[in-house]
Design a protein around this motif. Sequence first.
Motif, PDB file in Angstrom:
ATOM      1  N   TYR A  67       2.726   4.057   5.359  1.00  0.00           N
ATOM      2  CA  TYR A  67       4.075   3.681   4.936  1.00  0.00           C
ATOM      3  C   TYR A  67       4.613   4.712   3.935  1.00  0.00           C
ATOM      4  O   TYR A  67       5.784   5.089   4.004  1.00  0.00           O
ATOM      5  N   GLY A  73       1.306 -11.478  12.594  1.00  0.00           N
ATOM      6  CA  GLY A  73       2.199 -11.237  11.466  1.00  0.00           C
ATOM      7  C   GLY A  73       2.314  -9.759  11.169  1.00  0.00           C
ATOM      8  O   GLY A  73       1.959  -8.914  11.991  1.00  0.00           O
ATOM      9  N   LEU A  74       2.825  -9.469   9.948  1.00  0.00           N
ATOM     10  CA  LEU A  74       3.092  -8.077   9.590  1.00  0.00           C
ATOM     11  C   LEU A  74       2.088  -7.555   8.576  1.00  0.00           C
ATOM     12  O   LEU A  74       2.105  -6.383   8.242  1.00  0.00           O
ATOM     13  N   ILE A  88       2.452  -8.509  16.533  1.00  0.00           N
ATOM     14  CA  ILE A  88       3.132  -9.103  15.375  1.00  0.00           C
ATOM     15  C   ILE A  88       3.349 -10.593  15.623  1.00  0.00           C
ATOM     16  O   ILE A  88       3.271 -11.414  14.712  1.00  0.00           O
ATOM     17  N   LEU A  89       3.583 -10.928  16.895  1.00  0.00           N
ATOM     18  CA  LEU A  89       3.813 -12.315  17.288  1.00  0.00           C
ATOM     19  C   LEU A  89       2.663 -13.226  16.862  1.00  0.00           C
ATOM     20  O   LEU A  89       2.865 -14.350  16.439  1.00  0.00           O
ATOM     21  N   PHE A  90       1.450 -12.709  16.995  1.00  0.00           N
ATOM     22  CA  PHE A  90       0.281 -13.552  16.708  1.00  0.00           C
ATOM     23  C   PHE A  90      -0.300 -13.320  15.315  1.00  0.00           C
ATOM     24  O   PHE A  90      -0.890 -14.211  14.726  1.00  0.00           O
ATOM     25  N   ALA A  98       9.465  -9.417  14.586  1.00  0.00           N
ATOM     26  CA  ALA A  98       8.893 -10.252  13.527  1.00  0.00           C
ATOM     27  C   ALA A  98       9.721 -11.521  13.341  1.00  0.00           C
ATOM     28  O   ALA A  98       9.182 -12.595  13.078  1.00  0.00           O
ATOM     29  N   ILE A 153       3.955   2.077  11.785  1.00  0.00           N
ATOM     30  CA  ILE A 153       4.751   1.276  12.721  1.00  0.00           C
ATOM     31  C   ILE A 153       5.228  -0.012  12.055  1.00  0.00           C
ATOM     32  O   ILE A 153       6.390  -0.368  12.138  1.00  0.00           O
ATOM     33  N   ALA A 154       4.325  -0.714  11.416  1.00  0.00           N
ATOM     34  CA  ALA A 154       4.689  -2.030  10.877  1.00  0.00           C
ATOM     35  C   ALA A 154       4.190  -2.170   9.454  1.00  0.00           C
ATOM     36  O   ALA A 154       3.479  -3.101   9.122  1.00  0.00           O
ATOM     37  N   GLY A 155       4.562  -1.208   8.624  1.00  0.00           N
ATOM     38  CA  GLY A 155       3.992  -1.260   7.282  1.00  0.00           C
ATOM     39  C   GLY A 155       5.021  -1.437   6.205  1.00  0.00           C
ATOM     40  O   GLY A 155       6.171  -1.039   6.350  1.00  0.00           O
ATOM     41  N   SER A 156       4.607  -2.057   5.118  1.00  0.00           N
ATOM     42  CA  SER A 156       5.435  -2.005   3.936  1.00  0.00           C
ATOM     43  C   SER A 156       4.558  -1.640   2.751  1.00  0.00           C
ATOM     44  O   SER A 156       4.946  -1.790   1.608  1.00  0.00           O
ATOM     45  N   ALA A 176       9.057 -13.870  16.165  1.00  0.00           N
ATOM     46  CA  ALA A 176       7.727 -14.467  16.024  1.00  0.00           C
ATOM     47  C   ALA A 176       7.657 -15.435  14.851  1.00  0.00           C
ATOM     48  O   ALA A 176       6.625 -16.068  14.631  1.00  0.00           O
ATOM     49  N   ARG A 221      11.082 -14.725   3.577  1.00  0.00           N
ATOM     50  CA  ARG A 221      10.619 -13.369   3.831  1.00  0.00           C
ATOM     51  C   ARG A 221      11.688 -12.653   4.644  1.00  0.00           C
ATOM     52  O   ARG A 221      12.114 -13.132   5.691  1.00  0.00           O
ATOM     53  N   GLN A 275       7.615 -14.576  11.797  1.00  0.00           N
ATOM     54  CA  GLN A 275       6.861 -13.974  10.684  1.00  0.00           C
ATOM     55  C   GLN A 275       7.771 -13.677   9.504  1.00  0.00           C
ATOM     56  O   GLN A 275       7.318 -13.561   8.376  1.00  0.00           O
ATOM     57  N   THR A 326      10.331  -7.157   3.092  1.00  0.00           N
ATOM     58  CA  THR A 326       9.356  -6.317   3.770  1.00  0.00           C
ATOM     59  C   THR A 326      10.108  -5.112   4.284  1.00  0.00           C
ATOM     60  O   THR A 326      10.745  -5.185   5.336  1.00  0.00           O
ATOM     61  N   PRO A 327      10.100  -4.013   3.520  1.00  0.00           N
ATOM     62  CA  PRO A 327      10.875  -2.859   3.972  1.00  0.00           C
ATOM     63  C   PRO A 327      10.191  -2.143   5.134  1.00  0.00           C
ATOM     64  O   PRO A 327       8.991  -1.901   5.104  1.00  0.00           O
ATOM     65  N   MET A 328      10.954  -1.881   6.160  1.00  0.00           N
ATOM     66  CA  MET A 328      10.437  -1.135   7.304  1.00  0.00           C
ATOM     67  C   MET A 328      11.139   0.214   7.302  1.00  0.00           C
ATOM     68  O   MET A 328      12.365   0.257   7.203  1.00  0.00           O
TER      69      MET A 328
END
Lengths: 275, 327
Positions: free
Chosen positions: A226, A137-138, A133-135, B79, A218-221, B82, B37, B84, B68-70
């Motif tokens: 999701y 994004g989401l 995610i660091l590099f 995030a 894991i990292a979804g919207s 980072a 965001r 983001q 951005t819903p998790m």
Amino acid sequence: MAREIGMLMAPPTMPDAAAWSRIARTRASGFTLVFALLLLWEFSARFGWVVSQNWPPFSLVLVATARGLWSGDLSGPLAASLARMAAGYVIGSVFGIALGLLIGTIGVLDRFITPLIEALRPLPLPALVPPLILFLGLDDRLKVFVVAFAVVFPVLVSTLGGVRDIDEVLIRTARTFGASRARTLAKVVLPASMPSISAGLRISLSLALVTTVVAEMIAGSSGIGYSILQAQYGLRPEEMYAAVLCISVVGYGLNRGFIRLERRLLDWYQKDDAT
Amino acid sequence: MIDCRLRNSSGLRFLLIPACIFLLQQPAAADDPIRLRVSTISSIDTAPLEAAKAQGYFADEGLSVDTTPMVGGAVGLPALAAGQVQIANSNLVSIILGARQGLDFTIVAAGDSTRDAPPDLAGLVVASDSAIKTAQDLQGKKIGVNTRNNIIWLFARGWLAKEGVDPAKAIYREVPFPQMVDGVGNGQLDAAFVVEPFLSLGLKSGTVKLLAWPYSAVQKRIPISMFAASKSYADAHPDHILRFVRAYNRGVDWVDQNEGTAAFFALIADYTHLSIDKVRELVPPLFPKTIDPAQVGLVIDLMRAQGILDGPFDPASVRYSTVIVPP
């Protein structure tokens, strides 16, 4: 051959057994098992054999699937996931094939890159997502990368295997006729490795689908992964299973489609193999 | 030569055309809403944020808030670290742990807290036919928590300690909230610290019964979840944070005024995807506008006692000005 053995083994006075044996060899037998398990699911929920808020009858799952596909609540996320999966799959496959061909034909690269590949290959993707995610994004970039990462190794390894198994005579013949290295790669090495590459591509296809869903969980919207979690946390188990059912059907369809395509494109190999 | 010129001009065209399109697409800068965001979770804890969005309070402040819903993953803070997302909803324990590790998190909006008395937002349950009656009975038993080292895990341990039981004598199993009741029901877990709406649903189904309310037994008005930003972003864009918190606090007012109304239930049902009937059963938390350093201090003490925090940590250090004096 198997059929002949089956016929020899079946008693001649029992035509029923032969008929059963024929049915068992068709795809219908596989569907029968699936149908029986789904029936068991339905009964286990209806008659209270399994008591849980998370175990709806299969019929309700079917209704939720139809409703979700019709309203777009399911078809929209599914399409988004398939688009991500396709992008990751194509990128991963192209890289896998290209790297496999290069490593397989250039000895120095083999010794240079193989340790890195062997070190990266067993990395569990769910553990990779948070640092990525660091590099990346989401958003889609992350998911497409994760899918491509999952796809690249099986394709690379099978391509490499295919290249290494090529009959040396084929390559020498091409060289004797004055073919350049690039031309030999394109006209001899690549086609001769195709059966092996194709096996890698097929394995990666289901892997790509699974990875897409996991990454979205894991990292979804958005996307089907999701949707599964959203339905789970929204106490809508039938919608969760509807999404799972869609993934299963799509996975099956993709695999069948790939096999058909493979048969059409590599029929020379299948025929050769049969003889 | 001609070939070369053509190649150059086509190259230039490839550069110029997208550049022109890009420039033409840019509206006048003065009218641009500020894009923020926000990583959020789809639960009742974030009701004021969703209310502010739905009521247009963010738009009134010239903000375009992209949530951005998790659902299950704990990726909000990574995030945020980072860059983001500009703001992330997370729990107090994770924010403190992140800040302790040198990530410059600061709490910009207060989120939600527990009330003074039960029912809490989460309860400790055991199977309905279980022989477990007290904290003492949980020694050597498996307790379901959603994640280790977070607020649920911390207060499960804190409750055991308060009841005179060594928290290390229980076994903590990580189980997602939706599966906890099933885990207790089929004997894979002896107890579970379950949040709403899974708690009421499990109790209603008769699979589990309530053993304790660890949150309110250990501490009243615990700051549970909150909105954090990175200090560097907040220092560089204090105006963005101010606008966000102003709009968010109007969302808090809206929730306070509308709690229990059809509009409130509809809002929660819309973003959590829960049915209206299930939303009606929920007991909403409190939505304060400030963070009390004394309450944060109590959580920090608990974190220290449970061995997840050592060394000095100033509770006031994670508070941004907007949670000290609400704008």
